[in-house]
Design an enzyme around this catalytic site. Sequence first.
Site, PDB file in Angstrom:
ATOM      1  N   ASP A  37       0.831  -1.197   0.000  1.00  0.00           N
ATOM      2  CA  ASP A  37       0.000   0.000   0.000  1.00  0.00           C
ATOM      3  C   ASP A  37       0.868   1.250   0.000  1.00  0.00           C
ATOM      4  O   ASP A  37       1.769   1.396   0.829  1.00  0.00           O
ATOM      5  CB  ASP A  37      -0.893  -0.001   1.242  1.00  0.00           C
ATOM      6  CG  ASP A  37      -1.829   1.190   1.285  1.00  0.00           C
ATOM      7  OD1 ASP A  37      -2.945   1.078   0.748  1.00  0.00           O
ATOM      8  OD2 ASP A  37      -1.444   2.231   1.855  1.00  0.00           O
ATOM      9  N   TYR A  42       2.329  10.050   0.069  1.00  0.00           N
ATOM     10  CA  TYR A  42       3.483   9.529   0.801  1.00  0.00           C
ATOM     11  C   TYR A  42       4.815   9.893   0.149  1.00  0.00           C
ATOM     12  O   TYR A  42       5.868   9.716   0.761  1.00  0.00           O
ATOM     13  CB  TYR A  42       3.415   8.004   0.925  1.00  0.00           C
ATOM     14  CG  TYR A  42       2.193   7.470   1.613  1.00  0.00           C
ATOM     15  CD1 TYR A  42       1.346   8.288   2.366  1.00  0.00           C
ATOM     16  CD2 TYR A  42       1.867   6.124   1.505  1.00  0.00           C
ATOM     17  CE1 TYR A  42       0.224   7.783   2.983  1.00  0.00           C
ATOM     18  CE2 TYR A  42       0.743   5.602   2.132  1.00  0.00           C
ATOM     19  CZ  TYR A  42      -0.085   6.431   2.857  1.00  0.00           C
ATOM     20  OH  TYR A  42      -1.202   5.905   3.458  1.00  0.00           O
ATOM     21  N   SER A 136     -11.157   5.938   1.123  1.00  0.00           N
ATOM     22  CA  SER A 136     -10.410   5.941   2.382  1.00  0.00           C
ATOM     23  C   SER A 136     -10.879   7.110   3.238  1.00  0.00           C
ATOM     24  O   SER A 136     -11.099   8.213   2.722  1.00  0.00           O
ATOM     25  CB  SER A 136      -8.909   6.062   2.096  1.00  0.00           C
ATOM     26  OG  SER A 136      -8.145   5.979   3.278  1.00  0.00           O
ATOM     27  N   ASN A 137     -11.049   6.844   4.532  1.00  0.00           N
ATOM     28  CA  ASN A 137     -11.429   7.871   5.497  1.00  0.00           C
ATOM     29  C   ASN A 137     -12.812   8.457   5.232  1.00  0.00           C
ATOM     30  O   ASN A 137     -13.044   9.646   5.436  1.00  0.00           O
ATOM     31  CB  ASN A 137     -10.380   8.997   5.514  1.00  0.00           C
ATOM     32  CG  ASN A 137      -9.003   8.496   5.854  1.00  0.00           C
ATOM     33  OD1 ASN A 137      -8.781   7.934   6.919  1.00  0.00           O
ATOM     34  ND2 ASN A 137      -8.065   8.652   4.930  1.00  0.00           N
ATOM     35  N   PRO A 186      -2.548   0.002  12.339  1.00  0.00           N
ATOM     36  CA  PRO A 186      -3.130  -1.125  13.075  1.00  0.00           C
ATOM     37  C   PRO A 186      -2.466  -1.381  14.419  1.00  0.00           C
ATOM     38  O   PRO A 186      -3.012  -2.147  15.224  1.00  0.00           O
ATOM     39  CB  PRO A 186      -2.931  -2.308  12.128  1.00  0.00           C
ATOM     40  CG  PRO A 186      -1.715  -1.941  11.332  1.00  0.00           C
ATOM     41  CD  PRO A 186      -1.823  -0.458  11.133  1.00  0.00           C
ATOM     42  N   GLY A 188      -1.835   1.216  16.404  1.00  0.00           N
ATOM     43  CA  GLY A 188      -2.122   2.432  17.157  1.00  0.00           C
ATOM     44  C   GLY A 188      -0.907   3.319  17.301  1.00  0.00           C
ATOM     45  O   GLY A 188      -0.714   3.945  18.347  1.00  0.00           O
ATOM     46  N   THR A 229      10.000  -1.523   9.201  1.00  0.00           N
ATOM     47  CA  THR A 229      11.255  -1.792   8.514  1.00  0.00           C
ATOM     48  C   THR A 229      12.027  -2.808   9.337  1.00  0.00           C
ATOM     49  O   THR A 229      11.678  -3.112  10.486  1.00  0.00           O
ATOM     50  CB  THR A 229      12.096  -0.507   8.356  1.00  0.00           C
ATOM     51  OG1 THR A 229      12.330   0.063   9.656  1.00  0.00           O
ATOM     52  CG2 THR A 229      11.386   0.518   7.484  1.00  0.00           C
ATOM     53  N   ASN A 236       5.712  -8.724  11.928  1.00  0.00           N
ATOM     54  CA  ASN A 236       4.316  -8.439  11.610  1.00  0.00           C
ATOM     55  C   ASN A 236       3.701  -9.529  10.738  1.00  0.00           C
ATOM     56  O   ASN A 236       2.548  -9.919  10.944  1.00  0.00           O
ATOM     57  CB  ASN A 236       4.207  -7.086  10.890  1.00  0.00           C
ATOM     58  CG  ASN A 236       4.538  -5.914  11.786  1.00  0.00           C
ATOM     59  OD1 ASN A 236       4.489  -6.016  13.012  1.00  0.00           O
ATOM     60  ND2 ASN A 236       4.891  -4.795  11.188  1.00  0.00           N
TER      61      ASN A 236
END
Length: 271
Positions: A37, A42, A136-137, A186, A188, A229, A236
Site C-alpha cells: 500500500d 506519501y 479511504s477515510n 493497526p 495504534g 522496517t 508483523n
Amino acid sequence: MTDLDLPLGLGTSGNDDHEECAATVAEALELGYRHVDTAQMYDNEAAVGEGLERAFSDPDVDVEREDVVVATKVHPDNLAPDDVRETTEASLDRLGLDYVDLLYVHWPTSAYEPEATLPAFDDLAEDGLTRYVGVSNFTPTLLREAREILDTPIAAHQVECHPLFQQDDLRALAADDGHHLIGYSPLGQGDVLDNDVLVDVAERNDATPAQVALAWELARGVTPIPKGTGEHVAENYEAVDLDLPESDLKAIDEIGAEERLVDPDAAAWNQ
C-alpha cells in the site's frame, strides 16, 4: 464482495527514504507479503516501484506481478476529474506499472466532489488503469453516497483501525455491503504495544503485542497494513499464522477505548 483477495499488507506511510523503502518492499515480498500500500501523498511511489521490480526480477523470489495487490491513493488536491487521470498516470509511471490493483480516493476533502470525482475513477477502471476502486477515510454517509454514484463496486474502505479504535460500525457496514475494510495504523502508532490486555494476551500465546493486534484485526474481518522496517516486517507477517482463542479475542473486543489518532476534521467526520 468483489473477487479481490486482500491479505495482510505492507504499509509504507512515512517511509520516504528511497533506498530503505525499496529494500523494505523487496524484503516483504520475499517474506510472503502479497499486498503493498502506498499513496501519492506519501511521496514514495518511485521507491515502492523499485522494490517491486527488485522482487519481480529476482530469480530467488517466487513472486510475479499478478501475485501482488498494489494499491495507491489519489491525493485530495488531485480529485478533480482531469487531475484524477493525469496524476494516476503519473503514479503508474513512478511505480513502473501498467495498472494498479486498487486505487483509492485518499480523503473526501479538498477537490473531492462526489458527482465529478467518482465517475473519473469509474473511467480509470474501465480503461484498465486500475482493477478495483476503493475509498479511504469516509464516514458511513459518504460511503453510501459514493456507492450510489459509482458504477464500479467499492472493493475496499481504508480507515484507521486498531484494538484501541475498533471501528465497530464500519466493520459491520463492510460485512453488510461486501467490501473489504483495510486498517491503517493497526498498531495504534505503537500505543497497543504497552496496553495491558494486549501484553497479557501476547504472553499467553507466545507472541508479541504487535502480532496480537494484527491477529485480532484479521480475526475480526479487517485487513491490517502495518508499516515497518527491518525485523518488524517479518514480525508483523508472522501474525497471519497466529490463531488467537475466542476468549482472548473477546478480551480485546472489550477494551472499549476510542483512541483516534488521525485528525477527524481531515476526513470530514462531522458530515
